[in-house]
Write an enzyme that holds these catalytic residues in place. Structure first.
Site, PDB file in Angstrom:
ATOM      1  N   SER A 163       0.797  -1.220   0.000  1.00  0.00           N
ATOM      2  CA  SER A 163       0.000   0.000   0.000  1.00  0.00           C
ATOM      3  C   SER A 163       0.833   1.275   0.000  1.00  0.00           C
ATOM      4  O   SER A 163       1.613   1.513  -0.893  1.00  0.00           O
ATOM      5  CB  SER A 163      -0.968  -0.052   1.192  1.00  0.00           C
ATOM      6  OG  SER A 163      -1.827   1.056   1.162  1.00  0.00           O
ATOM      7  N   HIS A 164       0.700   2.045   1.070  1.00  0.00           N
ATOM      8  CA  HIS A 164       1.363   3.344   1.178  1.00  0.00           C
ATOM      9  C   HIS A 164       2.757   3.231   1.797  1.00  0.00           C
ATOM     10  O   HIS A 164       3.444   4.232   1.958  1.00  0.00           O
ATOM     11  CB  HIS A 164       0.508   4.254   2.046  1.00  0.00           C
ATOM     12  CG  HIS A 164       0.189   3.600   3.358  1.00  0.00           C
ATOM     13  ND1 HIS A 164      -0.645   2.509   3.448  1.00  0.00           N
ATOM     14  CD2 HIS A 164       0.629   3.828   4.607  1.00  0.00           C
ATOM     15  CE1 HIS A 164      -0.713   2.119   4.706  1.00  0.00           C
ATOM     16  NE2 HIS A 164       0.055   2.898   5.435  1.00  0.00           N
ATOM     17  N   ASP A 333      -2.120   6.566  -3.301  1.00  0.00           N
ATOM     18  CA  ASP A 333      -1.063   5.769  -2.669  1.00  0.00           C
ATOM     19  C   ASP A 333      -0.511   4.738  -3.651  1.00  0.00           C
ATOM     20  O   ASP A 333      -0.917   4.692  -4.816  1.00  0.00           O
ATOM     21  CB  ASP A 333      -1.557   5.106  -1.378  1.00  0.00           C
ATOM     22  CG  ASP A 333      -2.558   3.996  -1.643  1.00  0.00           C
ATOM     23  OD1 ASP A 333      -3.180   4.009  -2.723  1.00  0.00           O
ATOM     24  OD2 ASP A 333      -2.716   3.117  -0.782  1.00  0.00           O
ATOM     25  N   ASP A 335      -0.853   1.540  -4.227  1.00  0.00           N
ATOM     26  CA  ASP A 335      -1.714   0.592  -4.948  1.00  0.00           C
ATOM     27  C   ASP A 335      -3.028   1.216  -5.418  1.00  0.00           C
ATOM     28  O   ASP A 335      -3.919   0.514  -5.883  1.00  0.00           O
ATOM     29  CB  ASP A 335      -1.985  -0.649  -4.097  1.00  0.00           C
ATOM     30  CG  ASP A 335      -2.707  -0.349  -2.804  1.00  0.00           C
ATOM     31  OD1 ASP A 335      -2.478   0.733  -2.222  1.00  0.00           O
ATOM     32  OD2 ASP A 335      -3.509  -1.191  -2.356  1.00  0.00           O
ATOM     33  N   ASP A 337      -5.614   2.712  -3.953  1.00  0.00           N
ATOM     34  CA  ASP A 337      -6.929   2.682  -3.294  1.00  0.00           C
ATOM     35  C   ASP A 337      -7.156   3.889  -2.381  1.00  0.00           C
ATOM     36  O   ASP A 337      -8.289   4.214  -2.056  1.00  0.00           O
ATOM     37  CB  ASP A 337      -7.179   1.354  -2.553  1.00  0.00           C
ATOM     38  CG  ASP A 337      -6.107   1.011  -1.549  1.00  0.00           C
ATOM     39  OD1 ASP A 337      -5.137   1.799  -1.400  1.00  0.00           O
ATOM     40  OD2 ASP A 337      -6.218  -0.047  -0.909  1.00  0.00           O
ATOM     41  N   ARG A 338      -6.082   4.571  -1.979  1.00  0.00           N
ATOM     42  CA  ARG A 338      -6.260   5.756  -1.126  1.00  0.00           C
ATOM     43  C   ARG A 338      -6.209   7.039  -1.956  1.00  0.00           C
ATOM     44  O   ARG A 338      -5.603   7.059  -3.027  1.00  0.00           O
ATOM     45  CB  ARG A 338      -5.137   5.847  -0.093  1.00  0.00           C
ATOM     46  CG  ARG A 338      -5.104   4.703   0.870  1.00  0.00           C
ATOM     47  CD  ARG A 338      -4.009   4.939   1.894  1.00  0.00           C
ATOM     48  NE  ARG A 338      -4.010   3.863   2.868  1.00  0.00           N
ATOM     49  CZ  ARG A 338      -3.560   3.980   4.102  1.00  0.00           C
ATOM     50  NH1 ARG A 338      -3.051   5.133   4.524  1.00  0.00           N
ATOM     51  NH2 ARG A 338      -3.590   2.966   4.930  1.00  0.00           N
ATOM     52  N   LYS A 434     -11.593   0.130  -1.442  1.00  0.00           N
ATOM     53  CA  LYS A 434     -11.653   1.573  -1.572  1.00  0.00           C
ATOM     54  C   LYS A 434     -11.003   1.943  -2.910  1.00  0.00           C
ATOM     55  O   LYS A 434     -10.227   1.163  -3.460  1.00  0.00           O
ATOM     56  CB  LYS A 434     -10.992   2.260  -0.392  1.00  0.00           C
ATOM     57  CG  LYS A 434      -9.572   1.845  -0.092  1.00  0.00           C
ATOM     58  CD  LYS A 434      -9.173   2.438   1.245  1.00  0.00           C
ATOM     59  CE  LYS A 434      -7.731   2.151   1.618  1.00  0.00           C
ATOM     60  NZ  LYS A 434      -7.569   0.872   2.309  1.00  0.00           N
TER      61      LYS A 434
HETATM   62  C1  G16 Z   1      -5.606  -0.621   5.102  1.00  0.00           C
HETATM   63  C2  G16 Z   1      -7.054  -0.964   5.250  1.00  0.00           C
HETATM   64  C3  G16 Z   1      -7.839   0.222   5.703  1.00  0.00           C
HETATM   65  C4  G16 Z   1      -7.238   0.777   6.989  1.00  0.00           C
HETATM   66  C5  G16 Z   1      -5.790   1.100   6.758  1.00  0.00           C
HETATM   67  C6  G16 Z   1      -5.074   1.555   8.002  1.00  0.00           C
HETATM   68  O1  G16 Z   1      -5.455   0.292   4.053  1.00  0.00           O
HETATM   69  O2  G16 Z   1      -7.593  -1.429   4.035  1.00  0.00           O
HETATM   70  O3  G16 Z   1      -9.158  -0.184   5.899  1.00  0.00           O
HETATM   71  O4  G16 Z   1      -7.928   1.906   7.393  1.00  0.00           O
HETATM   72  O5  G16 Z   1      -5.113  -0.048   6.293  1.00  0.00           O
HETATM   73  O6  G16 Z   1      -5.014   0.518   8.902  1.00  0.00           O
HETATM   74  P1  G16 Z   1      -4.137   0.607  10.209  1.00  0.00           P
HETATM   75  O7  G16 Z   1      -4.666   1.794  10.961  1.00  0.00           O
HETATM   76  O8  G16 Z   1      -4.366  -0.690  10.906  1.00  0.00           O
HETATM   77  O9  G16 Z   1      -2.714   0.848   9.790  1.00  0.00           O
HETATM   78  P2  G16 Z   1      -4.280   0.140   2.998  1.00  0.00           P
HETATM   79  O10 G16 Z   1      -4.484   1.281   2.040  1.00  0.00           O
HETATM   80  O11 G16 Z   1      -3.005   0.254   3.800  1.00  0.00           O
HETATM   81  O12 G16 Z   1      -4.457  -1.204   2.399  1.00  0.00           O
END
Ligand code: G16
Length: 607
Positions: A163-164, A333, A335, A337-338, A434
């Protein structure tokens, strides 16, 4: 479709089956023509061999909030580490279903992705999976994987992303499994994957099999025992773009972005996967100038940056927007999705507000005009801005734990259409992830319909619904033991019967505790219970202080502190959130003794 009809349909196989790998643009059932090419990846051998490799289980392959995320070095240096986890994922697909099954594979382009995809190809083939659909060169955004899973009716998908989190040889890597709905695997399935990983003694693999990830079309392999095995390489944008055309009014968006009175936009793909999508959809199709999109070539290390669309890591975009040249800005981000949305002069739209604005303006989006809005949802730490809209529009509002996976059941049951999280995630039931570019097109649709600026729309919203002041403090890479102890001690204090009713003061503000708990969620569809989802102090005026440990970090622990406080006095709603929330932040730090217990004097990131 039975396997023998698929095998004989390929012109290269004829009756003899001497050719082991072919590439063709045809479907395996309906054969094409002279464009069929032979690509023998097997050096002339006759059959792809399945090998059983002895391994030892790892104890640390528990998927977090969104898949297994670790340092690249963990995947690279520990023998069979990636293979074990991939085998554990494939093992949750019933053997009887595998030969007819399609699995979608895509990633965000980060370092180690291509190696991981070849392992997935080899292990999927050896375990009897019939068909893989893979983005060209392995690239496919998380929302596009969700879209393709649904479109081709796959049994699931494997997404290679952290992800990010930063990439490169010293960065992070991640592997995530999505189910047939297109959404992240729910806890029941991730628990099963973890259980398998803890006892795994061997895995199956076809070590000589290698797919050509660059070439669009089908490659068909004959695998020992299970044959044939098809790898289909697809354009990563096509299916996703087709879906967006059904959701939005592209003519109106085109007018907004390239018509006589067009606005100037700045979209920062941060060298993540969303670059090709922005280029093709926003620039080529909707006519935004090509220089309105930046950092659009996916890079293995994201150009050395965190591909994280927030005020800290997307500072370039924030600074450019402050120049006043652009009316709308967004970052994505790794991938895709953000998203982060900015208005002219860098006006920041908090993600908790973003979903509330989209909900309040849902009629600007043709998809919602057709389907209506069945319900709204937010994760627990997300501010209550969406609740205010739900109340005004008399819509059902669901509060779920952090993690997009919790929205899926509600969507599948027809209870939820639109949802969002404070962590820069916004989306709807068009897919089960997302969706960063969807959120941007949703905002642009609202701008096109209302003919107002981002700032005017946001301020108008606060005037109408009141404002939830919100901030999140992240303390990254804290010593795990110290972080766990801080949370444990805080929980003990909060669970003392005398805690409710206690008054805390800072400056001229006093707050009285009305509720103190560790958030638990009972899924209204299947009744499953998820406990320990975050410590909540809710005060008598509705203000909230929340602490939880992140489930997406890869080293040490990340402590998240969230503050949410509602204000409806129109005289006060334009103030700086950090000023408005200062007393609650002070109380949170004092009650938790975060600084004393972790040695951290300040957060790594403030949102
Ligand atoms: C993932 C989840 C999100 C979550 C985020 C942060 O996003 O899909 O639903 O809000 O992690 O999670 P945490 O607070 O546990 O770090 P992504 O974009 O990282 O896949």
């Amino acid at each position: 479709m039975n396997t023998s009809s698929r095998a004989s349909a390929c012109p290269l196989k004829g009756g003899g089956g001497s050719m082991k790998a072919c590439t063709c643009r045809c479907s395996a059932a309906a054969v094409a023509s002279s464009s069929v090419q032979i690509a023998d990846h097997l050096g002339g051998s006759n059959m792809v061999k399945v090998t059983t490799v002895k391994t030892k289980p790892y104890a640390d392959q528990k998927p977090g909030t969104s898949g297994l995320r670790k340092r690249v070095t963990v995947f690279q240096q520990n023998q069979h580490y990636a293979e074990n986890f991939i085998q554990s994922i494939i093992s949750v697909i019933e053997p009887a279903e595998r030969q007819a099954a399609t699995v979608v594979v895509g990633g965000d382009g980060r370092f180690f992705m291509k190696e991981a995809i070849q392992l997935i190809v080899q292990i999927a083939a050896a375990n009897g999976i019939g068909h893989l659909v893979i983005g060209q060169n392995g690239i496919m955004s998380t929302p596009a994987v969700s879209c393709v899973i649904r479109k081709v009716k796959a049994v699931g998908g494997i997404i290679l992303t952290a992800s990010h989190n930063p990439g490169g040889p010293n960065g992070d890597f991640g592997i995530k499994y999505n189910i047939s709905s297109g959404g992240p695997a729910p806890e029941g399935i991730t628990d099963k994957i973890f259980e398998i990983s803890k006892t795994l003694q061997e895995y199956q693999i076809c070590p000589e099999l290698k797919a050509d990830l660059a070439k669009i079309g089908k490659q068909i392999f004959e695998v020992d025992t299970f044959k044939p095995f098809t790898v289909e390489i697809v354009d990563c944008v096509d299916a996703y773009a087709e879906m967006l055309r059904e959701i939005f009014n592209f003519a109106a968006l085109k007018e907004l972005l390239s018509g006589a009175n067009h606005i100037n936009v700045r979209l920062d793909a941060m060298h993540g996967v969303v670059g090709p999508y922005v280029k093709k959809i926003v620039c080529e199709e909707l006519g935004s100038p090509s220089n309105s999109a930046v950092n659009c070539v996916p890079q293995e290390d994201f150009g050395g940056h965190h591909p994280d669309p927030n005020l800290t890591y997307a500072a370039d975009l924030v600074n450019t927007m402050k120049g006043g040249e652009y009316e709308f800005g967004a970052a994505f981000d790794g991938d895709g999705d953000r998203n982060m949305v900015l208005g002219k002069n860098g006006f920041f739209v908090n993600p908790s507000d973003s979903v509330a604005v989209i909900a309040a303006n849902f009629t600007s989006i043709p998809y919602f005009q057709k389907t209506g809005v069945k319900g709204l949802a937010r994760s627990m730490p997300t501010s209550g801005a969406l609740d205010n809209v739900a109340k005004a529009l008399q819509m059902q509002l669901y509060e779920t734990p952090t993690g997009w996976k919790f929205f899926g059941n509600l969507m599948d049951a027809g209870k939820l259409s639109l949802c969002g999280e404070e962590s820069f995630g916004t989306g709807s039931d068009h897919i089960r992830e997302k969706d960063g570019l969807w959120a941007v097109l949703a905002w642009l649709s609202i701008l096109a319909a209302r003919k107002q600026s981002v700032e005017e729309i946001m301020k108008d919203h606060w005037q109408k619904f009141g404002r939830n002041f919100f901030t999140r403090y992240d303390y990254e890479e804290v010593d795990s033991d110290a972080a766990n102890k801080m949370i444990k001690d805080l929980e003990t204090a909060m669970f003392d019967p005398s805690f409710v009713g206690k008054k805390f003061s800072s400056g001229d503000k006093t707050y009285e505790v009305a509720v103190s708990d560790n958030f638990a969620y009972t899924d209204p569809v299947d009744g499953s219970v998820s406990k320990n989802q975050g410590l909540r102090m809710i005060f008598s005026d509705g203000s909230r202080i929340i602490f939880r440990l992140s489930g997406t970090g890869s080293a040490g622990a990340t402590i998240r502190l969230y503050i949410d406080s509602y204000e409806k006095d129109p005289q006060k709603i334009y103030q700086d959130p950090q000023v408005m929330l200062a007393p609650l932040i002070d109380i949170a730090l004092k009650v938790s003794q975060l600084q004393e217990k972790t040695g951290r004097t300040g957060p790594t990131v403030i949102t």
